[in-house]
Write a protein that holds these residues in place. Structure first.
Motif, mmCIF file in Angstrom:
data_model
loop_
_atom_site.group_PDB
_atom_site.id
_atom_site.type_symbol
_atom_site.label_atom_id
_atom_site.label_comp_id
_atom_site.label_asym_id
_atom_site.label_seq_id
_atom_site.Cartn_x
_atom_site.Cartn_y
_atom_site.Cartn_z
ATOM 1 N N SER A 33 -17.411 -18.688 95.729
ATOM 2 C CA SER A 33 -18.203 -17.901 94.787
ATOM 3 C C SER A 33 -18.962 -18.805 93.822
ATOM 4 C CB SER A 33 -17.291 -16.967 93.992
ATOM 5 O OG SER A 33 -18.030 -16.269 93.010
ATOM 6 N N THR A 34 -20.141 -18.353 93.414
ATOM 7 C CA THR A 34 -20.951 -19.057 92.415
ATOM 8 C C THR A 34 -20.973 -18.289 91.095
ATOM 9 O OG1 THR A 34 -22.964 -17.951 93.145
ATOM 10 C CG2 THR A 34 -22.443 -20.074 94.174
ATOM 11 N N ARG A 35 -20.109 -17.299 90.949
ATOM 12 C CA ARG A 35 -20.160 -16.400 89.798
ATOM 13 C C ARG A 35 -19.076 -16.676 88.764
ATOM 14 N NH1 ARG A 35 -22.093 -10.625 91.644
ATOM 15 N NH2 ARG A 35 -22.308 -10.614 89.410
ATOM 16 N N PHE A 36 -18.884 -17.946 88.445
ATOM 17 C CA PHE A 36 -17.895 -18.331 87.447
ATOM 18 C C PHE A 36 -18.573 -19.073 86.308
ATOM 19 C CE2 PHE A 36 -15.243 -17.302 90.934
ATOM 20 C CZ PHE A 36 -14.010 -16.970 90.403
ATOM 21 N N THR A 37 -17.883 -19.158 85.175
ATOM 22 C CA THR A 37 -18.403 -19.862 84.005
ATOM 23 C C THR A 37 -17.366 -20.865 83.523
ATOM 24 O OG1 THR A 37 -19.658 -17.905 83.361
ATOM 25 C CG2 THR A 37 -19.318 -19.580 81.667
ATOM 26 N N GLY A 38 -17.825 -22.090 83.253
ATOM 27 C CA GLY A 38 -16.955 -23.137 82.731
ATOM 28 C C GLY A 38 -17.408 -23.555 81.352
ATOM 29 N N PHE A 44 -18.566 -23.058 90.110
ATOM 30 C CA PHE A 44 -18.380 -22.569 91.470
ATOM 31 C C PHE A 44 -16.908 -22.621 91.852
ATOM 32 C CE2 PHE A 44 -22.796 -24.441 92.763
ATOM 33 C CZ PHE A 44 -23.437 -23.478 92.002
ATOM 34 N N LEU A 45 -16.450 -21.642 92.634
ATOM 35 C CA LEU A 45 -15.083 -21.600 93.139
ATOM 36 C C LEU A 45 -15.079 -22.077 94.586
ATOM 37 C CD1 LEU A 45 -12.117 -20.660 92.558
ATOM 38 C CD2 LEU A 45 -12.762 -18.499 93.645
ATOM 39 N N PHE A 46 -14.228 -23.073 94.881
ATOM 40 C CA PHE A 46 -14.141 -23.654 96.216
ATOM 41 C C PHE A 46 -12.739 -23.494 96.789
ATOM 42 C CE2 PHE A 46 -17.676 -25.946 94.334
ATOM 43 C CZ PHE A 46 -18.595 -25.985 95.365
ATOM 44 N N ILE A 101 -12.208 -24.759 90.740
ATOM 45 C CA ILE A 101 -13.488 -24.543 90.066
ATOM 46 C C ILE A 101 -14.122 -25.906 89.814
ATOM 47 C CG2 ILE A 101 -14.558 -23.941 87.853
ATOM 48 C CD1 ILE A 101 -13.953 -21.447 89.335
ATOM 49 N N LEU A 102 -15.383 -26.067 90.223
ATOM 50 C CA LEU A 102 -16.179 -27.245 89.861
ATOM 51 C C LEU A 102 -17.344 -26.757 89.016
ATOM 52 C CD1 LEU A 102 -16.317 -29.256 93.214
ATOM 53 C CD2 LEU A 102 -14.760 -29.582 91.280
ATOM 54 N N GLU A 103 -17.554 -27.408 87.880
ATOM 55 C CA GLU A 103 -18.639 -27.009 86.987
ATOM 56 C C GLU A 103 -19.967 -27.560 87.508
ATOM 57 O OE1 GLU A 103 -17.980 -26.803 82.836
ATOM 58 O OE2 GLU A 103 -15.819 -27.120 83.076
ATOM 59 N N ARG A 104 -20.957 -26.682 87.596
ATOM 60 C CA ARG A 104 -22.255 -27.017 88.197
ATOM 61 C C ARG A 104 -22.930 -28.200 87.514
ATOM 62 N NH1 ARG A 104 -25.099 -28.771 91.140
ATOM 63 N NH2 ARG A 104 -26.980 -27.951 92.060
ATOM 64 N N ALA A 105 -22.792 -28.327 86.210
ATOM 65 C CA ALA A 105 -23.430 -29.423 85.468
ATOM 66 C C ALA A 105 -22.802 -30.779 85.778
ATOM 67 C CB ALA A 105 -23.360 -29.153 83.970
#
Length: 116
Positions: A33-38, A44-46, A101-105
């Motif tokens: 999923s790409t619908r997470f916030t850090g 993103f959830l992997f 979870i990996l943070e997109r930034a």
């Protein structure tokens, strides 16, 4: 000082790497999923991530409830990248357990290799 052994992942059309040292972390094929916030914004959830190390267990209250988590850092450069869900107290959040979870930034998306 010991050697750092880096793991390989099953490739795919796109890979996600550490933005600081460019080590491979996971493939788009492992993206759930790409619908997470850090802490830094979008996350993103992997299902599976390699070349990371985990902090000791921590108890955190998040927007979706109380979770037992471990921080996730790059095995090569030690940059903090996100967190691993060890346990969720809410039944509707249990799908996250064992997922990362990996943070997109903090990651970059690069071209992978198509498997034949």
């Amino acid at each position: 000082m010991g050697r750092i052994f880096l793991d390989h992942i099953r490739s795919g059309p796109r890979l996600f790497n550490c933005s600081r040292c460019d080590v491979n972390l996971t493939s788009r094929l492992e993206l759930i999923s790409t619908r997470f916030t850090g802490a830094t914004g979008r996350a993103f959830l992997f299902n599976k991530v390699v070349n990371v190390v985990y902090s000791p267990i921590q108890d955190r209250v998040m927007l979706t409830g109380r979770h037992i988590v471990r921080d996730v850092s790059c095995k090569r450069c030690s940059a903090k990248l996100g967190w691993l869900y060890e346990f969720a107290t809410e039944d509707n959040q249990r799908y996250k357990e064992g997922r990362i979870i990996l943070e997109r930034a903090l990651i970059i998306e690069v071209e992978g290799i198509e498997e034949l």
